[in-house]
Write a protein that holds these residues in place. Structure first.
Motif, PDB file in Angstrom:
ATOM      1  N   LEU A 153      22.082  36.769  34.234  1.00 35.07           N
ATOM      2  CA  LEU A 153      21.676  37.345  35.980  1.00 35.07           C
ATOM      3  C   LEU A 153      22.834  37.577  36.580  1.00 35.07           C
ATOM      4  O   LEU A 153      23.117  38.715  37.487  1.00 35.07           O
ATOM      5  CB  LEU A 153      20.688  36.024  36.668  1.00 35.07           C
ATOM      6  CG  LEU A 153      20.254  37.225  38.397  1.00 35.07           C
ATOM      7  CD1 LEU A 153      19.106  38.204  38.605  1.00 35.07           C
ATOM      8  CD2 LEU A 153      19.674  35.992  39.413  1.00 35.07           C
ATOM      9  N   SER A 190      22.784  44.315  44.210  1.00 36.15           N
ATOM     10  CA  SER A 190      21.923  43.886  43.550  1.00 36.15           C
ATOM     11  C   SER A 190      20.432  42.529  44.283  1.00 36.15           C
ATOM     12  O   SER A 190      19.503  42.452  44.077  1.00 36.15           O
ATOM     13  CB  SER A 190      22.585  43.676  42.258  1.00 36.15           C
ATOM     14  OG  SER A 190      21.764  42.302  41.622  1.00 36.15           O
ATOM     15  N   THR A 237      33.225  43.285  42.983  1.00 36.04           N
ATOM     16  CA  THR A 237      31.629  42.784  41.679  1.00 36.04           C
ATOM     17  C   THR A 237      30.808  41.648  42.286  1.00 36.04           C
ATOM     18  O   THR A 237      29.836  41.531  42.638  1.00 36.04           O
ATOM     19  CB  THR A 237      32.746  41.659  41.182  1.00 36.04           C
ATOM     20  OG1 THR A 237      33.765  40.934  41.856  1.00 36.04           O
ATOM     21  CG2 THR A 237      33.423  41.866  39.632  1.00 36.04           C
ATOM     22  N   GLN A 286      15.558  31.298  39.106  1.00 38.75           N
ATOM     23  CA  GLN A 286      16.222  33.019  39.626  1.00 38.75           C
ATOM     24  C   GLN A 286      15.904  34.161  40.408  1.00 38.75           C
ATOM     25  O   GLN A 286      16.281  34.342  40.864  1.00 38.75           O
ATOM     26  CB  GLN A 286      15.297  33.199  37.784  1.00 38.75           C
ATOM     27  CG  GLN A 286      15.654  34.554  37.493  1.00 38.75           C
ATOM     28  CD  GLN A 286      16.412  34.487  36.323  1.00 38.75           C
ATOM     29  OE1 GLN A 286      16.785  33.430  35.812  1.00 38.75           O
ATOM     30  NE2 GLN A 286      16.933  35.693  35.721  1.00 38.75           N
ATOM     31  N   TRP A 302      28.920  44.889  43.861  1.00 39.38           N
ATOM     32  CA  TRP A 302      27.915  44.854  43.223  1.00 39.38           C
ATOM     33  C   TRP A 302      26.830  43.519  43.283  1.00 39.38           C
ATOM     34  O   TRP A 302      25.234  43.913  42.942  1.00 39.38           O
ATOM     35  CB  TRP A 302      28.141  44.992  41.486  1.00 39.38           C
ATOM     36  CG  TRP A 302      29.183  46.521  41.773  1.00 39.38           C
ATOM     37  CD1 TRP A 302      30.322  46.564  40.724  1.00 39.38           C
ATOM     38  CD2 TRP A 302      28.729  47.657  41.533  1.00 39.38           C
ATOM     39  NE1 TRP A 302      30.904  47.767  40.576  1.00 39.38           N
ATOM     40  CE2 TRP A 302      29.324  48.334  40.911  1.00 39.38           C
ATOM     41  CE3 TRP A 302      27.782  47.722  42.555  1.00 39.38           C
ATOM     42  CZ2 TRP A 302      29.586  50.078  41.458  1.00 39.38           C
ATOM     43  CZ3 TRP A 302      27.037  49.772  42.502  1.00 39.38           C
ATOM     44  CH2 TRP A 302      27.778  51.045  42.226  1.00 39.38           C
ATOM     45  N   THR A 303      27.145  42.724  43.441  1.00 40.68           N
ATOM     46  CA  THR A 303      26.305  41.448  43.854  1.00 40.68           C
ATOM     47  C   THR A 303      25.433  41.917  45.106  1.00 40.68           C
ATOM     48  O   THR A 303      24.166  41.375  45.023  1.00 40.68           O
ATOM     49  CB  THR A 303      26.756  40.449  43.475  1.00 40.68           C
ATOM     50  OG1 THR A 303      27.847  39.917  42.511  1.00 40.68           O
ATOM     51  CG2 THR A 303      26.492  38.853  43.690  1.00 40.68           C
ATOM     52  N   GLN A 319      24.220  41.307  38.174  1.00 39.20           N
ATOM     53  CA  GLN A 319      24.523  41.279  39.272  1.00 39.20           C
ATOM     54  C   GLN A 319      25.927  42.182  39.218  1.00 39.20           C
ATOM     55  O   GLN A 319      26.380  42.626  39.902  1.00 39.20           O
ATOM     56  CB  GLN A 319      24.610  39.917  40.027  1.00 39.20           C
ATOM     57  CG  GLN A 319      23.024  39.851  39.982  1.00 39.20           C
ATOM     58  CD  GLN A 319      23.161  38.715  41.354  1.00 39.20           C
ATOM     59  OE1 GLN A 319      23.828  37.364  41.189  1.00 39.20           O
ATOM     60  NE2 GLN A 319      21.789  38.402  41.349  1.00 39.20           N
ATOM     61  N   ARG A 320      27.427  41.732  38.703  1.00 41.38           N
ATOM     62  CA  ARG A 320      28.658  41.977  38.726  1.00 41.38           C
ATOM     63  C   ARG A 320      28.316  42.960  37.589  1.00 41.38           C
ATOM     64  O   ARG A 320      29.970  43.775  37.410  1.00 41.38           O
ATOM     65  CB  ARG A 320      29.276  41.030  38.399  1.00 41.38           C
ATOM     66  CG  ARG A 320      29.367  39.357  39.175  1.00 41.38           C
ATOM     67  CD  ARG A 320      30.003  38.278  38.471  1.00 41.38           C
ATOM     68  NE  ARG A 320      29.194  37.317  40.102  1.00 41.38           N
ATOM     69  CZ  ARG A 320      29.973  36.128  39.168  1.00 41.38           C
ATOM     70  NH1 ARG A 320      31.098  35.770  37.842  1.00 41.38           N
ATOM     71  NH2 ARG A 320      30.119  35.395  40.213  1.00 41.38           N
ATOM     72  N   ARG A 321      27.683  43.350  37.066  1.00 41.86           N
ATOM     73  CA  ARG A 321      27.408  44.367  36.162  1.00 41.86           C
ATOM     74  C   ARG A 321      28.442  44.487  34.792  1.00 41.86           C
ATOM     75  O   ARG A 321      28.669  45.468  34.351  1.00 41.86           O
ATOM     76  CB  ARG A 321      28.725  46.028  37.090  1.00 41.86           C
ATOM     77  CG  ARG A 321      27.541  45.854  37.570  1.00 41.86           C
ATOM     78  CD  ARG A 321      26.977  47.740  38.888  1.00 41.86           C
ATOM     79  NE  ARG A 321      25.459  48.092  39.190  1.00 41.86           N
ATOM     80  CZ  ARG A 321      25.339  49.124  39.348  1.00 41.86           C
ATOM     81  NH1 ARG A 321      25.692  49.656  39.527  1.00 41.86           N
ATOM     82  NH2 ARG A 321      23.921  48.614  39.903  1.00 41.86           N
ATOM     83  N   TRP A 322      28.370  43.377  34.791  1.00 35.92           N
ATOM     84  CA  TRP A 322      29.295  43.152  33.126  1.00 35.92           C
ATOM     85  C   TRP A 322      28.474  42.806  32.028  1.00 35.92           C
ATOM     86  O   TRP A 322      28.588  43.695  31.319  1.00 35.92           O
ATOM     87  CB  TRP A 322      30.191  41.410  33.286  1.00 35.92           C
ATOM     88  CG  TRP A 322      31.431  41.418  34.527  1.00 35.92           C
ATOM     89  CD1 TRP A 322      31.252  42.469  34.867  1.00 35.92           C
ATOM     90  CD2 TRP A 322      31.349  40.637  35.147  1.00 35.92           C
ATOM     91  NE1 TRP A 322      32.987  42.410  35.708  1.00 35.92           N
ATOM     92  CE2 TRP A 322      32.851  40.616  35.570  1.00 35.92           C
ATOM     93  CE3 TRP A 322      31.634  38.971  35.278  1.00 35.92           C
ATOM     94  CZ2 TRP A 322      33.610  40.513  36.608  1.00 35.92           C
ATOM     95  CZ3 TRP A 322      32.250  38.427  36.030  1.00 35.92           C
ATOM     96  CH2 TRP A 322      32.976  38.725  36.461  1.00 35.92           C
TER      97      TRP A 322
END
Lengths: 883, 113
Positions: B56, A10, A3, A68, A6-7, B60-63
């Motif tokens: 968001l 992103s 995770t 955001q 991915w974070t 971002q964690r793709r959940w």
């Protein structure tokens, strides 16, 4: 973990798509509010109320959008990019400053990177052999002969090899003196095209001990060491490529090496050099088997041994010392007091270069600090003029940390630009050094720009702004309010700059003193009387192919022939030959007994040289007593000349004509020879080395091949060289003529190392002085411009211009004096490490310090004078109107 | 502090969003906010904007995944849907949550005595 990845991904995406995603989110929030409003209306609110309620429910769209935005991207990167953009803009805006800063950084980082390239290649990188830390050099020592590190005798070498249990093996290769291997020259004939090549004669196991595999074919076997099986050749990569066209079928091919047919059995890899870069081929020693049994004198083999795994150098030293002392007992006549010395091969190979390289590396470190101090000082001066800008940003809400960061980013951008330029400069180092630096660079090492070197440059690029950027950034960001843009702020800045200038001056003094010491050493060295007059003398070496001229008498005839033909050339005044030319070491050394000595009382290290009658006349050596040798002096006449050093040491007086001595010890029955003349001492090993006792025998009595000729003439060197070539070629095409040079060049080359390091350190010192001057000038100019109003008022009130001049000069001189004092102390402390690089000068040499200070003083005053003069020219009216 | 409106923990909001999407299928931001308010019977009054921080984070964690679509009243809106990884996470968090809730519940009852 995943995770997190991915974070990050992103967020990186968010950083680069930030505008698009912002728009996206705007739309999404718009929709949300519309839906919320619509719901509210459905519940019976008026559209206005519904909208207001929706906004309250949602809770501050702007803040949420900001939030955001920050959460979506990498805040840090975004602001950094902003800073970089800003920095680039400001670099372009303050062009003059930027150019100076980038140029000086390029010099500072470039010089440091270049030197690091050398440090890495020579000192840090392991030798390019297998497990190089297990390679050891074994040499012989003998207090009776004054030997501390001497090549070994073949039979001793063989006994070490047979009796030790600490080495996997020991290999040997021919060498003459303690400066390493002596390469021998041969003519390699390929397709009837002769080329001169340098070779090393080795034992068959050399490559196995080094642990290097050939690129093609195989290397020698131990049996091939000996006569009869020795017609095999291993080529260096360059030789194979350049002289044999890189022939892929070279293995097994026969080539002609000085008239002898040899079979090529191997080609070494491209980066293999041993013992140095000049070796173009390796061939077996080709000796008789009993050399390794009987010959404990003379000494002529270099050795390299490989420690067994798990055996320490100390253990090896212990065992080898024991073996040496056994040999001492077994062979008392040759091995008395003969000890061994074991050193790591790498240490031995870099011994000569280490002090020079470390000194120069220290110098570039100092230069780098000066560059940083200089830019810091410039930054401070600029910080003052940027105070308004900074105060405005501060007023608009920029935090101090943010401002410091911004200013640091600016410094970092400058420094990276400087570093890029510096590395570009440093890429020139390898080729320049290989050409320019004689033995300062051990020839095995290949300086190259590789990853660690680039990392080093990057580290400097990052370190530089911390050194030169942080102080100014801290002090600039301190100006909180516009009101502070006055006296107190600028006074602080001035003080900081004074300190920086003092720092620069101090460091410059160290470099200047260091380079002055080297310059004075070099001057001293140049004043040394070499014992001969080198002007208008051409020298060259002639090697006769042994196959064609096996007998001494034949060789002597050819050499005499060459001498006579050259003598008849127009313009030639004298022609002579010697087995060892002045400044070129010696042929061999041996025991000698002056008449009247008995028992153990004899001389153990006498140099023997063979000279033709006109040799001393040709190189211009004074005859002190007695007569010269003549053509009539042959083996039967039993006469010699000696040098003054021998006369004084062996007989206690200079005039020893008529005295006798003999080779060997008192008990040996060598014939007595009579001294017929004493010549002045000629430098043998270098201008900085004392002349050793030397015997000169008539060439006819002791023919040595090769011979080195010296031709004194009234015509220019190149035409002498070409007539020498013609003469030799006319005589025999297979005779090799090499090492053509002039005695002047020989003398100059002997100081190559000294000149190289003096030039470099001198250049560093010059740059340092220039930067210090720039610093002084900058501070004073700033001082004058800040005070122009005050100076104007003083002038109006009747102050004399000379007073103002003195005031400004005084302002500038203070940090210089302070820096000079600190620098002198530092120089006293640091230059003592240069001791081994100095000749005829002590590290505390007072004239050196006086000259350095005078130089610094002159430059400092010059740098002060310009702004001071400007101060006296201040027009009161203009100055007053300025505000 | 007479209000019963509770501060909600960050992780809790994430969990509620995931559960909502699991139960209801793809929804837009407003839909999710409404649903959470309804379920909590308005005991939780959040600033609806804060839902986007959670969305968001989860994205971002793709959940969860997001895509533009059309809402009931024919307007363009961004729809969020739970992903496979999100379901796994939800299962894990749910188990976690009930365990902790159990522990805390017992602890509170214990100290009441």
């Amino acid at each position: 973990m995943r995770t997190c990845f991915w974070t990050l991904l992103s967020r990186v995406r968010g950083t680069f798509l930030s505008t698009r995603l912002d728009d996206d989110f705007d739309r999404e929030v718009g929709e949300h509010l519309a839906l919320l409003t619509a719901d509210n209306i459905r519940r019976g609110m008026t559209p206005d109320d519904a909208r207001r309620a929706a906004l309250m429910r949602f809770g501050g769209p702007m803040q949420i959008k900001e939030q955001q935005h920050d959460d979506r991207g990498l805040h840090f990167i975004e602001t950094t990019l902003q800073d970089v953009r800003y920095a680039l803009r400001s670099i372009v805006k303050y062009r003059a400053f930027s150019i100076v800063a980038i140029a000086t950084l390029a010099i500072g980082i470039g010089a440091a990177t270049s030197m690091f390239t050398v440090v890495r290649a020579v000192l840090l990188r392991p030798l390019p052999f297998a497990e190089p830390d297990r390679l050891v050099e074994i040499s012989e020592t003998n207090p009776l002969k004054g030997w501390t590190h001497t090549v070994s005798a073949p039979a001793n070498f063989a006994d070490w090899r047979a009796r030790n249990s600490v080495f996997t093996d020991i290999a040997g290769y021919n060498g003459v003196d303690d400066r390493g291997a002596s390469l021998f020259q041969r003519v390699l004939t390929v397709n009837d095209e002769p080329s001169q090549v340098n070779g090393v004669a080795t034992t068959g196991n050399l490559f196995d001990v080094l642990g290097v595999r050939p690129l093609l074919g195989r290397t020698f076997t131990w049996d091939e060491t000996f006569d009869g099986k020795d017609r095999v050749l291993v080529l260096a990569y360059g030789t194979w490529r350049n002289l044999l066209g890189g022939d892929p079928n070279i293995i097994g091919r026969d080539v002609l090496l000085s008239g002898r047919s040899m079979t090529v059995i191997g080609v070494m890899p491209r980066d293999f050099f041993f013992p140095n870069r000049s070796a173009q081929f390796w061939s077996p020693m080709g000796v008789q088997l009993d050399l390794f049994v009987k010959t404990r004198r003379p000494h002529f083999m270099n050795t390299v041994a490989r420690l067994k795994r798990g055996v320490s150098l100390a253990q090896a030293r212990d065992q080898m010392t024991r073996i040496a002392s056994d040999l001492e007992h077994e062979y008392a006549d040759t091995n008395t007091k003969m000890g061994v010395r074991l050193e790591p091969l790498h240490d031995i190979m870099v011994t000569d270069a280490r002090p020079t390289i470390l000194m120069l590396f220290g110098a570039v470190a100092v230069l780098f600090l000066i560059v940083c101090a200089n830019i810091a000082s410039l930054q401070l001066g600029r910080g003052a003029s940027r105070m308004r800008e900074i105060a405005v940003r501060r007023a608009l809400g920029a935090g101090r940390a943010r401002l410091v960061r911004q200013l640091l980013t600016e410094s970092l951008v400058l420094s990276i630009l400087g570093a890029l330029l510096g590395v570009a400069l440093a890429t020139l180092t390898p080729s320049v050094l290989l050409r320019a630096a004689p033995s300062a660079l051990p020839l095995f090492a290949t300086p190259q720009i590789d990853v660690p070197v680039l990392l080093f440059a990057a580290a400097l690029a990052i370190a530089a702004p911390i050194v030169f950027g942080l102080v100014p950034a801290m002090s600039s960001s301190r100006f909180d309010r516009l009101a502070e843009r006055t006296e107190s702020g600028s006074r602080q800045t001035t003080r900081a700059r004074d300190v920086l200038v003092a720092f620069e001056v101090a460091l410059s003094v160290i470099l200047v003193v260091g380079s002055m010491l080297l310059i004075r050493s070099l001057l001293r060295l140049q004043q040394v009387d070499p014992g001969f007059s080198p002007e208008h003398v051409v020298t060259f070496k002639v090697t006769l192919p042994r196959i064609k001229y096996p007998k001494s008498a034949d060789q002597a005839r050819v050499f005499t022939d060459i001498e006579e033909r050259l003598r008849s050339t127009a313009g030639v005044q004298a022609v002579g030959a010697a087995s060892a030319l002045a400044l070129r070491g010696y042929t061999y050394t041996s025991d000698a007994t002056p008449e009247g000595r008995t028992g153990d009382d004899y001389e153990r290290e006498t140099r023997f040289n063979a000279v033709t009658p006109d040799y001393f006349k040709a190189i211009g050596v004074r005859l002190l007593f007695g007569r010269s040798l003549t053509e009539r002096d042959t083996r039967g006449s039993k006469v010699i000349q000696v040098n003054e050093a021998l006369a004084r040491k062996y007989f206690g007086s200079s005039d020893v004509v008529g005295k006798r001595l003999k080779g060997g010890r008192p008990s040996d029955d060598d014939p007595w020879v009579t001294i017929v003349g004493v010549v002045a001492d000629v430098k043998q090993d270098g201008l900085d080395k004392a002349t050793r006792p030397e015997v000169y025998m008539p060439y006819a009595a002791s023919v040595q091949n090769p011979a080195t000729f010296a031709v004194r003439s009234t015509i220019d060197a190149s035409s002498i060289a070409s007539s020498a070539r013609q003469t030799v070629r006319a005589l025999d095409r297979d005779v090799l003529l090499t090492d053509v040079t002039t005695l002047d060049n020989l003398v100059r080359d002997s100081m190559g190392d000294e000149r190289f390091r003096t030039t470099l350190l001198g250049a560093f010192a010059a740059v340092a002085l220039f930067l210090a001057a720039l610093g002084i000038y900058g501070v004073l100019s700033y001082f004058v411009s800040q005070r122009s109003r005050e100076l104007g008022i003083r002038l109006t009130l009747g102050a004399r211009r000379s007073t103002l001049f003195a005031l400004v000069i005084g302002q500038g001189v203070r940090p210089v004096v302070a820096g000079a004092i600190v620098g002198l102390i530092g120089a006293l402390a640091l230059t003592s490490v240069m001791q081994s690089l100095l000749f005829g000068v002590q590290p505390m040499d007072p004239p050196t310090y006086a000259i350095a200070l005078a130089l610094l003083g002159t430059i400092a005053v010059t740098a002060c004078a310009v702004p001071a003069l400007r101060a006296t020219r201040v027009d009161p009216l203009v100055a007053l109107r300025d505000e | 502090m007479g209000e019963t409106k509770s501060e909600i923990l960050q992780g809790t909001l994430d969990l509620m969003v995931l559960q909502t999407l699991e139960a209801m299928g793809p929804l837009h931001g407003y839909g999710i906010a409404r649903r959470i308010e309804q379920i909590s019977e308005d005991a939780l009054q959040l600033n609806q904007g804060t839902i986007y921080a959670a969305l968001l984070r989860l994205q971002q964690r793709r959940w969860i995944s997001a895509s533009w679509g059309t809402s009931d009243n024919n307007r363009k809106a961004k729809f969020y849907a739970i992903t496979r990884a999100g379901r796994r996470q939800l299962a894990e968090e749910t188990a976690n949550w009930s365990r902790i809730a159990g522990v805390i519940g017992r602890l509170l009852r214990l100290s009441e005595r």
